[in-house]
Design a protein around this motif. Structure first.
Motif, PDB file in Angstrom:
ATOM      1  N   LEU A   7     -33.345 110.551 -27.457  1.00  0.00           N
ATOM      2  CA  LEU A   7     -32.536 110.010 -28.144  1.00  0.00           C
ATOM      3  C   LEU A   7     -31.694 110.829 -29.054  1.00  0.00           C
ATOM      4  O   LEU A   7     -29.908 109.604 -28.725  1.00  0.00           O
ATOM      5  CB  LEU A   7     -33.153 108.619 -28.920  1.00  0.00           C
ATOM      6  CG  LEU A   7     -32.393 107.064 -29.215  1.00  0.00           C
ATOM      7  CD1 LEU A   7     -31.966 106.686 -27.550  1.00  0.00           C
ATOM      8  CD2 LEU A   7     -33.069 106.217 -29.647  1.00  0.00           C
ATOM      9  N   ILE A   8     -31.332 110.947 -29.469  1.00  0.00           N
ATOM     10  CA  ILE A   8     -30.132 111.482 -30.327  1.00  0.00           C
ATOM     11  C   ILE A   8     -29.357 112.696 -29.707  1.00  0.00           C
ATOM     12  O   ILE A   8     -27.802 112.512 -29.514  1.00  0.00           O
ATOM     13  CB  ILE A   8     -30.409 112.323 -31.922  1.00  0.00           C
ATOM     14  CG1 ILE A   8     -31.093 110.913 -32.893  1.00  0.00           C
ATOM     15  CG2 ILE A   8     -29.395 112.968 -32.547  1.00  0.00           C
ATOM     16  CD1 ILE A   8     -31.941 111.980 -34.343  1.00  0.00           C
ATOM     17  N   ASN A   9     -30.362 113.615 -29.504  1.00  0.00           N
ATOM     18  CA  ASN A   9     -29.064 113.728 -28.260  1.00  0.00           C
ATOM     19  C   ASN A   9     -28.142 112.593 -26.722  1.00  0.00           C
ATOM     20  O   ASN A   9     -27.382 113.097 -26.188  1.00  0.00           O
ATOM     21  CB  ASN A   9     -30.182 115.283 -27.374  1.00  0.00           C
ATOM     22  CG  ASN A   9     -30.594 115.996 -28.116  1.00  0.00           C
ATOM     23  OD1 ASN A   9     -30.307 116.651 -29.597  1.00  0.00           O
ATOM     24  ND2 ASN A   9     -31.817 117.283 -28.140  1.00  0.00           N
ATOM     25  N   TYR A  10     -29.232 112.523 -26.477  1.00  0.00           N
ATOM     26  CA  TYR A  10     -28.134 111.694 -25.671  1.00  0.00           C
ATOM     27  C   TYR A  10     -26.820 110.961 -26.134  1.00  0.00           C
ATOM     28  O   TYR A  10     -25.564 109.880 -25.460  1.00  0.00           O
ATOM     29  CB  TYR A  10     -29.842 110.348 -25.100  1.00  0.00           C
ATOM     30  CG  TYR A  10     -28.900 109.581 -24.018  1.00  0.00           C
ATOM     31  CD1 TYR A  10     -28.442 109.589 -22.314  1.00  0.00           C
ATOM     32  CD2 TYR A  10     -28.291 107.984 -24.427  1.00  0.00           C
ATOM     33  CE1 TYR A  10     -27.770 108.535 -22.279  1.00  0.00           C
ATOM     34  CE2 TYR A  10     -27.549 107.007 -23.723  1.00  0.00           C
ATOM     35  CZ  TYR A  10     -27.378 107.709 -21.886  1.00  0.00           C
ATOM     36  OH  TYR A  10     -26.758 106.372 -21.603  1.00  0.00           O
ATOM     37  N   ARG A  11     -27.684 110.119 -27.485  1.00  0.00           N
ATOM     38  CA  ARG A  11     -26.260 109.201 -28.382  1.00  0.00           C
ATOM     39  C   ARG A  11     -25.387 110.572 -28.380  1.00  0.00           C
ATOM     40  O   ARG A  11     -23.669 109.937 -27.939  1.00  0.00           O
ATOM     41  CB  ARG A  11     -26.813 109.216 -29.476  1.00  0.00           C
ATOM     42  CG  ARG A  11     -27.712 107.229 -28.853  1.00  0.00           C
ATOM     43  CD  ARG A  11     -28.474 107.265 -30.536  1.00  0.00           C
ATOM     44  NE  ARG A  11     -29.400 105.637 -30.019  1.00  0.00           N
ATOM     45  CZ  ARG A  11     -29.877 105.050 -31.170  1.00  0.00           C
ATOM     46  NH1 ARG A  11     -29.799 105.853 -32.145  1.00  0.00           N
ATOM     47  NH2 ARG A  11     -30.645 104.027 -30.771  1.00  0.00           N
ATOM     48  N   ILE A  12     -25.320 111.509 -28.641  1.00  0.00           N
ATOM     49  CA  ILE A  12     -24.474 112.589 -29.635  1.00  0.00           C
ATOM     50  C   ILE A  12     -23.777 112.932 -28.154  1.00  0.00           C
ATOM     51  O   ILE A  12     -22.227 112.781 -28.072  1.00  0.00           O
ATOM     52  CB  ILE A  12     -24.728 113.968 -30.313  1.00  0.00           C
ATOM     53  CG1 ILE A  12     -25.645 113.907 -31.536  1.00  0.00           C
ATOM     54  CG2 ILE A  12     -24.176 114.965 -30.359  1.00  0.00           C
ATOM     55  CD1 ILE A  12     -25.004 112.909 -32.179  1.00  0.00           C
ATOM     56  N   SER A  13     -24.694 112.788 -26.858  1.00  0.00           N
ATOM     57  CA  SER A  13     -23.396 113.420 -25.438  1.00  0.00           C
ATOM     58  C   SER A  13     -23.189 112.739 -24.820  1.00  0.00           C
ATOM     59  O   SER A  13     -21.524 112.678 -25.023  1.00  0.00           O
ATOM     60  CB  SER A  13     -25.038 113.617 -24.457  1.00  0.00           C
ATOM     61  OG  SER A  13     -24.736 113.712 -23.202  1.00  0.00           O
ATOM     62  N   LYS A  14     -23.203 111.314 -24.941  1.00  0.00           N
ATOM     63  CA  LYS A  14     -21.654 109.874 -24.661  1.00  0.00           C
ATOM     64  C   LYS A  14     -21.282 109.598 -26.074  1.00  0.00           C
ATOM     65  O   LYS A  14     -19.984 109.314 -25.231  1.00  0.00           O
ATOM     66  CB  LYS A  14     -22.657 108.027 -25.172  1.00  0.00           C
ATOM     67  CG  LYS A  14     -24.259 108.146 -24.309  1.00  0.00           C
ATOM     68  CD  LYS A  14     -24.039 108.502 -22.887  1.00  0.00           C
ATOM     69  CE  LYS A  14     -23.457 106.903 -22.559  1.00  0.00           C
ATOM     70  NZ  LYS A  14     -22.868 106.455 -20.652  1.00  0.00           N
ATOM     71  N   ALA A  15     -21.511 110.741 -27.109  1.00  0.00           N
ATOM     72  CA  ALA A  15     -20.043 110.054 -27.833  1.00  0.00           C
ATOM     73  C   ALA A  15     -19.209 111.034 -27.852  1.00  0.00           C
ATOM     74  O   ALA A  15     -17.962 110.853 -28.265  1.00  0.00           O
ATOM     75  CB  ALA A  15     -20.884 110.005 -29.837  1.00  0.00           C
TER      76      ALA A  15
END
Length: 66
Positions: A7-15
């Motif tokens: 989830l954190i990696n996904y959020r960072i990717s979106k960011a």
């Protein structure tokens, strides 16, 4: 990866996408990608990307008008 790491990696990717392709303020990007505070977003982003969100934007900014 644990579900939280995913989830954190996904959020960072979106960011990273928003930092590169939008002019949204960093605090708005933090909330848009599910972080509860700009401070936590910056710390997490720097741990993963080795630069702050502002540094990332300055180094990777594309021309955009929005």
């Amino acid at each position: 990866n644990t579900p939280i790491e995913y989830l954190i990696n996904y959020r960072i990717s979106k960011a990273t996408n928003l930092l590169t392709h939008s002019n949204l303020p960093i605090i708005d990007i933090a909330f848009e990608t599910g972080f509860e505070s700009a401070n936590y977003f910056t710390i997490t982003f720097k741990n993963k990307m080795h630069v702050t969100p502002r540094e990332y934007r300055n180094n990777n900014k594309k021309n955009c008008s929005n």
